[in-house]
Design an enzyme around this catalytic site. Structure first.
Site, PDB file in Angstrom:
ATOM      1  N   GLU A 168       0.842  -1.189   0.000  1.00  0.00           N
ATOM      2  CA  GLU A 168       0.000   0.000   0.000  1.00  0.00           C
ATOM      3  C   GLU A 168       0.881   1.245   0.000  1.00  0.00           C
ATOM      4  O   GLU A 168       1.810   1.347   0.778  1.00  0.00           O
ATOM      5  CB  GLU A 168      -0.885  -0.030   1.257  1.00  0.00           C
ATOM      6  CG  GLU A 168      -1.972   0.997   1.244  1.00  0.00           C
ATOM      7  CD  GLU A 168      -2.632   1.074  -0.110  1.00  0.00           C
ATOM      8  OE1 GLU A 168      -3.350   0.144  -0.479  1.00  0.00           O
ATOM      9  OE2 GLU A 168      -2.407   2.078  -0.833  1.00  0.00           O
ATOM     10  N   LYS A 223       8.459  -1.504  -2.276  1.00  0.00           N
ATOM     11  CA  LYS A 223       7.759  -0.767  -1.222  1.00  0.00           C
ATOM     12  C   LYS A 223       8.767  -0.156  -0.231  1.00  0.00           C
ATOM     13  O   LYS A 223       8.706   1.021   0.105  1.00  0.00           O
ATOM     14  CB  LYS A 223       6.790  -1.709  -0.511  1.00  0.00           C
ATOM     15  CG  LYS A 223       6.215  -1.191   0.773  1.00  0.00           C
ATOM     16  CD  LYS A 223       5.229  -0.057   0.567  1.00  0.00           C
ATOM     17  CE  LYS A 223       4.947   0.638   1.874  1.00  0.00           C
ATOM     18  NZ  LYS A 223       3.792   1.460   1.904  1.00  0.00           N
ATOM     19  N   CYS A 279       5.873   4.463   8.922  1.00  0.00           N
ATOM     20  CA  CYS A 279       6.591   3.718   7.881  1.00  0.00           C
ATOM     21  C   CYS A 279       8.056   4.072   7.689  1.00  0.00           C
ATOM     22  O   CYS A 279       8.898   3.173   7.599  1.00  0.00           O
ATOM     23  CB  CYS A 279       5.883   3.913   6.547  1.00  0.00           C
ATOM     24  SG  CYS A 279       4.361   2.997   6.460  1.00  0.00           S
TER      25      CYS A 279
HETATM   26  C1  UDX Z   1       4.412   7.446   3.785  1.00  0.00           C
HETATM   27  C2  UDX Z   1       4.468   7.341   2.254  1.00  0.00           C
HETATM   28  O1  UDX Z   1       4.285   8.645   1.690  1.00  0.00           O
HETATM   29  C3  UDX Z   1       3.411   6.377   1.750  1.00  0.00           C
HETATM   30  O2  UDX Z   1       3.526   6.203   0.345  1.00  0.00           O
HETATM   31  C4  UDX Z   1       3.582   5.031   2.455  1.00  0.00           C
HETATM   32  O3  UDX Z   1       2.575   4.130   2.058  1.00  0.00           O
HETATM   33  C5  UDX Z   1       3.548   5.202   3.960  1.00  0.00           C
HETATM   34  O4  UDX Z   1       4.540   6.156   4.360  1.00  0.00           O
HETATM   35  P1  UDX Z   1       2.899   8.744   5.531  1.00  0.00           P
HETATM   36  O5  UDX Z   1       3.860   8.251   6.561  1.00  0.00           O
HETATM   37  O6  UDX Z   1       1.442   8.589   5.795  1.00  0.00           O
HETATM   38  O7  UDX Z   1       3.160   8.023   4.127  1.00  0.00           O
HETATM   39  O8  UDX Z   1       3.125  10.297   5.322  1.00  0.00           O
HETATM   40  P2  UDX Z   1       3.987  11.223   4.359  1.00  0.00           P
HETATM   41  O9  UDX Z   1       3.072  12.221   3.753  1.00  0.00           O
HETATM   42  O10 UDX Z   1       4.845  10.484   3.447  1.00  0.00           O
HETATM   43  O11 UDX Z   1       4.875  12.021   5.411  1.00  0.00           O
HETATM   44  C6  UDX Z   1       5.842  11.376   6.223  1.00  0.00           C
HETATM   45  C7  UDX Z   1       6.539  12.395   7.088  1.00  0.00           C
HETATM   46  O12 UDX Z   1       7.355  13.247   6.292  1.00  0.00           O
HETATM   47  C8  UDX Z   1       5.609  13.325   7.860  1.00  0.00           C
HETATM   48  O13 UDX Z   1       6.111  13.520   9.155  1.00  0.00           O
HETATM   49  C9  UDX Z   1       5.635  14.606   7.059  1.00  0.00           C
HETATM   50  O14 UDX Z   1       5.346  15.746   7.821  1.00  0.00           O
HETATM   51  C10 UDX Z   1       7.073  14.607   6.571  1.00  0.00           C
HETATM   52  N1  UDX Z   1       7.260  15.402   5.336  1.00  0.00           N
HETATM   53  C11 UDX Z   1       6.652  15.042   4.171  1.00  0.00           C
HETATM   54  C12 UDX Z   1       8.122  16.502   5.363  1.00  0.00           C
HETATM   55  O15 UDX Z   1       8.707  16.838   6.407  1.00  0.00           O
HETATM   56  N2  UDX Z   1       8.325  17.197   4.209  1.00  0.00           N
HETATM   57  C13 UDX Z   1       7.734  16.871   3.024  1.00  0.00           C
HETATM   58  O16 UDX Z   1       7.996  17.564   2.011  1.00  0.00           O
HETATM   59  C14 UDX Z   1       6.869  15.754   3.015  1.00  0.00           C
END
Ligand code: UDX
Ligand code: ADP
Length: 478
Positions: A168, A223, A279
């Site tokens: 996913e 993944k 993740c």
């Molecule tokens: C992530 C992956 O994006 C997704 O594809 C996978 O299935 C699960 O892990 P998620 O953990 O839900 O998803 O959130 P994501 O939007 O990727 O953000 C992860 C972290 O990075 C957050 O703490 C977010 O604030 C941070 N982030 C994200 C940043 O600091 N800067 C960015 O530009 C993007």
């Protein structure tokens, strides 16, 4: 083989929203989501949609449409596995805390337990789909459990299995959008018919050219690699933001400049307080463990540095808060805006707020924590410290003599700012971008500081309110 009955084991952040979208897009398929946790299932069945165990924009509406029609939540694991022709394994795979690979390898005990349940109860031909993020070659373990029990039970029916990997890629906070309109769907497997049956389900709403099929090991590794690359981008940009602050550069300008190179791309270049979520850290450490296991220490060190940088960056922020607040935060009231690991989710797993708040409490600060979706009980678990609600009763703001290193939850941002020395924004919730800084400034103790770790507050408005401002990666502020 056309799938009519799906059972998803695990009603968490992945299983719940994923199956809700499956049910919405495939009204001809009956979907049963099962979990060991009775309270969670009862919350999924709650009429009051604000009580659902997962908060995701758009999820409530889908649950309303599908629940009771072709989407059901229960604890009847045995019965639902028996009736299913496809079983999704969507359980948690946290990092191991002890034993071989502790701190890095994934703990697969829940996945193994699921495989055993499926082996025991499945009837007829069953396609087993790995949804949870798993180390490469986990499918092998699942297959060996399933196949070793093949002749085990099952009345008159012969039980056979195929295993697929279908990781996913949804991100929390945008889960429904990501599921409804994915960049790609990845299906790894060896058996053509099994792959076809899962492809047909997705084709109800995903264009065929977005459904990629690979061998099962490539799918599992893709993944982990996708998450490692995304996390690496964040550590990279956060490392540059620290340099911006010392050189007079501005991280937003640097991000814009590099992001317009089409080879780099503009997404995922927002410097923040460090990545969180269930993740990124887990998957990188998993990759590190695999590299070490296969005798590739240079590769392990390369990826481990991404996690080290993230941790260092979080502590860097706590340290600079203490430094700007005249070198000590003992007895000082600090208002924390945001505890979720990012906006639009109630999830706090690995949130940067945890480490930063722990550091500040350790330094003796009195934290008034606000978050629109996270419950105080969750914060208490994450900080490993009970909330002290008495703090809210103290009117003279003189914590210095009576309290040291405490926290409480404060729903009202204005009350949280009353007499505070600093406001630290850690999650980019939209309501924080609408704060009236003049009003807030009047309530705070002078000299007052605003720390914007997400770069979402208007610099002009904060400065107009005569507040001191630190903004991530902004080297133009002194
Ligand atoms: C992530 C992956 O994006 C997704 O594809 C996978 O299935 C699960 O892990 P998620 O953990 O839900 O998803 O959130 P994501 O939007 O990727 O953000 C992860 C972290 O990075 C957050 O703490 C977010 O604030 C941070 N982030 C994200 C940043 O600091 N800067 C960015 O530009 C993007
Ligand atoms: P994720 O983010 O991967 O969805 P969660 O922790 O939110 O992880 O959800 C995983 C769910 O799986 C939990 O609700 C847990 O109770 C459930 N679970 C774990 N093992 C089993 C099992 N053997 N049978 C049924 N449910 C399980």
């Amino acid at each position: 083989m056309r799938i009519k009955n799906i059972c998803c084991i695990g009603a968490g952040y992945v299983g719940g929203p994923t199956m809700a979208v499956f049910a919405d897009k495939c009204p001809h398929i009956q979907i049963e989501v099962v979990d060991l946790n009775e309270e969670k299932i009862s919350n999924w069945n709650n009429k009051d949609l604000t009580k659902l165990p997962v908060y995701e924009p758009g999820l409530g509406e889908i649950i309303q449409r599908c629940r009771g029609r072709n989407l059901h939540f229960s604890n009847s694991i045995k019965e639902k596995i028996e009736a299913a022709d496809m079983v999704f394994i969507s359980v948690n795979t946290p990092t191991k805390t002890k034993g071989i690979g502790a701190g890095k390898a994934s703990d697969l005990k829940w996945v193994e337990a699921c495989a055993r349940q499926v082996a025991k109860y499945a009837k007829g031909h069953t396609v087993v789909v790995e949804k949870s993020t798993l180390p490469v070659r986990t499918a092998e373990t699942i297959m060996s459990i399933l196949h070793s029990s093949k002749s085990g039970h099952n009345d008159n029916m012969q039980t056979t299995f195929n295993v697929l990997s279908n990781p996913e890629f949804l991100a929390e906070g945008t889960a429904i959008k990501d599921l409804e309109n994915p960049d790609r769907v990845l299906i790894g497997g060896e058996n053509h018919d099994a792959i076809k049956s899962l492809t047909e389900i997705y084709q109800n709403w995903v264009p065929k050219n977005k459904i990629l099929t690979t061998n099962i090991w490539s799918s599992e590794l893709a993944k982990l690699t996708a998450n490692a690359f995304l996390a690496q981008r964040i550590s990279s940009i956060n490392s540059i933001s620290a340099l911006c602050e010392t050189t007079g550069a501005d991280i937003r300008e640097v991000s814009r400049a590099i992001g317009s190179d089409s080879r780099i791309g503009s997404k995922f270049l927002d410097s923040g307080p460090g990545f969180g979520g269930s993740c990124f850290k887990k998957d990188i450490l998993n990759l590190v463990y695999l590299a070490e296991y296969f005798g590739l220490p240079e590769i392990a060190n390369f990826w481990e540095a991404v996690v080290h940088l993230n941790k260092w960056h979080q502590h860097r922020i706590s340290k600079l808060i203490v430094k700007k607040l005249l070198g000590t935060v003992i007895g000082k009231k600090i208002c924390i805006l945001g505890f979720a690991f990012k906006a639009n989710t109630n999830d706090t797993r690995e949130s940067a707020s945890i480490n930063i708040c722990k550091d500040l409490i350790e330094e003796g600060a009195i934290l008034f924590i606000n978050d629109p979706k996270v419950r105080p009980s969750q914060i208490s678990i994450d900080l490993d410290k009970e909330e002290n609600t008495n703090l809210k009763k103290i009117k003279d703001q003189n914590f210095l003599n009576n309290y040291e290193g405490e926290w409480c939850f404060e729903k009202n941002i204005l009350s949280a700012a009353e007499g505070a020395d600093a406001i630290v924004l850690l999650t980019e919730w939209e309501n924080y971008t609408k704060i009236d800084w003049i009003d807030i400034g009047r309530r705070m103790r002078k000299p007052s500081w605003v720390f914007d770790s997400r770069s979402v507050i208007s610099k002009e408005k904060v400065l107009e309110a005569n507040l001191n401002l630190w903004k991530i990666g902004d080297g133009t502020l002194k």
